[in-house]
Design a protein around this motif. Structure first.
Motif: not given
Length: 369
Positions: A69-73, A75-80, A92-94, A265-266
């Protein structure tokens, strides 16, 4: 077993809703229309594809990771994103494309009897999600091809929960400048959420175009939508996001489906944010393509609407659906605009020169007959 009674199971707003039918895969369309190649000018995709660093991330994705499973939220993209825009990651919400974050916002704020307000000829998903959720979508006619701010405010009442503003507007390319957006936000004054959809913002080079991210601290009822599908060439991976004030995003998170964004995608999106040259190259491509196509259309006396974003809308002296079929037989796919309430218009993605020349040649052929 008793026969299934869909009439009694389905709410009236679902029974009356016409489903959207996507086009078939390219190879099926090519077989159907008898063409050996296909220029896709229908979905405003970036002809340059993803940035080089993003392509490398996709190539290096290890297949066994598909089992995890990928990061559920994200995580790293929201930090970026937080680093990029000077915000808190929790702002942020992805989602699985911008379409999903539209649904998040509507589900979070609206209940039976509520309404949303948007334009009558814009990105249709705001209206669709509201309608098949049993909500009223109040549609305000465009004025000079642009969102009518006063008209939208006039439709507001105590059950209006969200305004949707597509900036720049798809398909007309018009936009609200900084001052006009500020005036609208101040007029709404926290009585409703104002969503500004900036799906095409990275293509805009106008000085008065507002950066919604810079206004979030000042207007807590503002929510900004963005996507990686257009400028960053990740439409096939389906990833978009929203940003807002902490309390608003926390509220939307309650209606958010987690684990809907895949791992590739993330990671691809994280890499895309670092490639500023890709943005410059894509803008150059669109600028040159627009100049070429505008000149060709003007030479043929064809009316067109050309604003911001990587597309142009053209009015034809024939049915847009008939034009679509004729262009398809010549290997060119465009978007018919009847569904956007612009009958006899087509929307054409601004792409590489070969595709633009193929479109113009095909257009000449179908208009001669």
């Amino acid at each position: 077993m008793s026969p299934l009674s869909l009439e009694s199971l389905l709410p009236p707003y679902i029974r009356s809703f016409e489903p959207y039918v996507p086009s078939r895969p390219d190879d099926e369309l090519m077989r159907l229309y008898g063409c050996s190649r296909l220029f896709r000018l229908n979905n405003n995709e970036n002809a340059l594809g993803p940035p080089p660093a993003t392509q490398e991330v996709i190539r290096r994705f290890v297949p066994p990771r598909a089992a995890l499973y990928p990061s559920g939220d994200s995580f790293y993209l929201r930090r970026k994103l937080a680093d990029r825009f000077g915000k808190d990651p929790e702002q942020f919400l992805v989602g699985n494309g911008a379409n999903e974050v539209i649904a998040f916002a509507i589900k979070a704020f609206c209940e039976a009897g509520d309404n949303i307000v948007t334009a009558d000829r814009t990105f249709a998903v705001y209206e669709w999600v509201a309608t098949f959720s049993g909500l009223e979508a109040r549609l305000v006619p465009l004025r000079d091809y642009a969102f009518d701010d006063r008209g939208m405010l006039a439709r507001m009442d105590g059950r209006t929960k969200i305004f949707f503003v597509c900036n720049p507007n798809n398909p007309t390319g018009t936009y609200w400048g900084r001052d006009r957006l500020r005036r609208f936000l101040e007029a709404v004054d926290g009585r409703a959420i104002v969503v500004v959809d900036e799906a095409y913002c990275e293509f805009v080079e106008r000085e008065d175009y507002p950066d919604g991210m810079s206004l979030l601290d000042e207007y807590p009822h503002l929510v900004v939508f963005r996507t990686f599908s257009k400028m960053y060439g990740l439409a096939g991976l389906r990833i978009g996001y929203l940003a807002g004030s902490l309390p608003v995003v926390d509220a939307i998170r309650r209606a958010c489906v987690v684990y809907s964004v895949n791992a590739v995608a993330q990671e691809a999106a994280v890499a895309a944010l670092d490639d500023g040259n890709h943005v410059l190259e894509s803008r150059r491509l669109v600028r040159e393509s627009r100049a070429y196509l505008e000149e060709e259309l003007a030479a043929r006396g064809l009316p067109f609407v050309s604003g911001e974003g990587n597309f142009i809308m053209i009015r034809l002296p024939m049915s847009d659906t008939l034009a679509y079929r004729k262009l398809m037989t010549r290997g060119v796919m465009v978007r018919t605009m009847t569904g956007f309430r612009f009958p006899n218009f087509i929307r054409v993605t601004l792409s590489v020169r070969e595709a633009m020349e193929a479109f113009v040649a095909a257009l000449d052929e179908i208009l001669k007959r």
